[in-house]
Design a protein around this motif. Sequence first.
Motif, short mmCIF file in Angstrom:
data_model
loop_
_atom_site.label_atom_id
_atom_site.label_comp_id
_atom_site.label_asym_id
_atom_site.label_seq_id
_atom_site.Cartn_x
_atom_site.Cartn_y
_atom_site.Cartn_z
N MET A 1 0.83 -1.18 0.00
CA MET A 1 0.00 0.00 0.00
C MET A 1 0.87 1.24 0.00
O MET A 1 1.90 1.29 0.67
N SER A 2 0.42 2.18 -0.68
CA SER A 2 1.14 3.46 -0.66
C SER A 2 0.73 4.21 0.61
O SER A 2 -0.33 3.93 1.19
N PRO A 3 1.55 5.14 1.05
CA PRO A 3 1.26 5.85 2.31
C PRO A 3 -0.10 6.55 2.34
O PRO A 3 -0.71 6.66 3.39
N ASN A 4 -0.59 7.01 1.22
CA ASN A 4 -1.87 7.70 1.22
C ASN A 4 -3.06 6.74 1.24
O ASN A 4 -4.19 7.16 1.42
N GLU A 5 -2.84 5.44 1.05
CA GLU A 5 -3.92 4.45 1.08
C GLU A 5 -4.06 3.78 2.46
O GLU A 5 -5.05 3.12 2.70
N LYS A 6 -3.06 3.97 3.34
CA LYS A 6 -3.11 3.33 4.65
C LYS A 6 -4.14 4.04 5.53
O LYS A 6 -4.26 5.26 5.50
N PRO A 7 -4.88 3.27 6.34
CA PRO A 7 -5.86 3.89 7.24
C PRO A 7 -5.15 4.67 8.34
O PRO A 7 -4.04 4.33 8.76
N SER A 8 -5.80 5.69 8.82
CA SER A 8 -5.20 6.52 9.87
C SER A 8 -5.18 5.76 11.20
O SER A 8 -5.89 4.77 11.38
N ALA A 9 -4.38 6.26 12.13
CA ALA A 9 -4.29 5.63 13.45
C ALA A 9 -5.64 5.71 14.17
O ALA A 9 -6.03 4.78 14.87
N HIS A 10 -6.34 6.80 13.98
CA HIS A 10 -7.65 6.95 14.62
C HIS A 10 -8.63 5.90 14.08
O HIS A 10 -9.38 5.29 14.85
N ARG A 11 -8.61 5.68 12.79
CA ARG A 11 -9.52 4.70 12.19
C ARG A 11 -9.15 3.28 12.63
O ARG A 11 -10.03 2.45 12.88
N LEU A 12 -7.85 2.99 12.72
CA LEU A 12 -7.42 1.67 13.21
C LEU A 12 -7.84 1.46 14.65
O LEU A 12 -8.25 0.36 15.04
N GLY A 13 -7.75 2.51 15.45
CA GLY A 13 -8.17 2.43 16.84
C GLY A 13 -9.66 2.15 16.98
O GLY A 13 -10.09 1.35 17.81
N LYS A 14 -10.45 2.82 16.15
CA LYS A 14 -11.90 2.59 16.17
C LYS A 14 -12.22 1.17 15.73
O LYS A 14 -13.10 0.52 16.31
N ALA A 15 -11.51 0.66 14.74
CA ALA A 15 -11.75 -0.70 14.27
C ALA A 15 -11.37 -1.71 15.35
O ALA A 15 -12.10 -2.69 15.58
N GLY A 16 -10.26 -1.48 16.03
CA GLY A 16 -9.86 -2.37 17.11
C GLY A 16 -10.86 -2.36 18.25
O GLY A 16 -11.20 -3.41 18.81
N ALA A 17 -11.36 -1.19 18.61
CA ALA A 17 -12.36 -1.08 19.67
C ALA A 17 -13.64 -1.79 19.26
O ALA A 17 -14.30 -2.44 20.09
N PHE A 18 -14.02 -1.70 18.00
CA PHE A 18 -15.21 -2.36 17.51
C PHE A 18 -15.06 -3.89 17.61
O PHE A 18 -15.98 -4.58 18.05
N VAL A 19 -13.91 -4.41 17.24
CA VAL A 19 -13.67 -5.85 17.30
C VAL A 19 -13.70 -6.34 18.74
O VAL A 19 -14.34 -7.34 19.07
N VAL A 20 -13.02 -5.62 19.63
CA VAL A 20 -13.01 -6.00 21.04
C VAL A 20 -14.41 -5.92 21.63
O VAL A 20 -14.85 -6.80 22.37
N GLY A 21 -15.14 -4.87 21.31
CA GLY A 21 -16.52 -4.72 21.79
C GLY A 21 -17.42 -5.84 21.30
O GLY A 21 -18.28 -6.33 22.04
N THR A 22 -17.24 -6.23 20.05
CA THR A 22 -18.04 -7.32 19.50
C THR A 22 -17.75 -8.64 20.21
O THR A 22 -18.68 -9.38 20.55
N ILE A 23 -16.49 -8.91 20.48
CA ILE A 23 -16.13 -10.15 21.18
C ILE A 23 -16.69 -10.14 22.60
O ILE A 23 -17.25 -11.15 23.05
N ILE A 24 -16.60 -9.02 23.29
CA ILE A 24 -17.15 -8.93 24.64
C ILE A 24 -18.66 -9.09 24.62
O ILE A 24 -19.24 -9.79 25.47
N ALA A 25 -19.33 -8.48 23.65
CA ALA A 25 -20.79 -8.60 23.54
C ALA A 25 -21.20 -10.04 23.29
O ALA A 25 -22.17 -10.52 23.89
N ILE A 26 -20.49 -10.75 22.43
CA ILE A 26 -20.81 -12.15 22.17
C ILE A 26 -20.63 -12.98 23.44
O ILE A 26 -21.47 -13.83 23.77
#
Length: 65
Positions: A1-26
């Motif tokens: 990936m080129s540098p302009n195609e990589k997701p931002s740190a904020h977006r990666l953090g939100k995605a990680g929180a979503f995954v962890v939240g989903t696992i806890i909810a299950i």
Amino acid sequence: MSPNEKPSAHRLGKAGAFVVGTIIAIFIIVFVGRNLWHGEELEQDQAVGNNVATEHTGPSYNQRP
């Protein structure tokens, strides 16, 4: 990936929180569902007189065999 195609740190953090939240909810849904199911089974067993919660497989320490 080129540098302009990589997701931002904020977006990666939100995605990680979503995954962890989903696992806890299950986990919570399964745990609560299992407890509700077990409560219904115990209630049905007690209604027909088959209360395995108070049965003992052998004598306790203060009983003679």
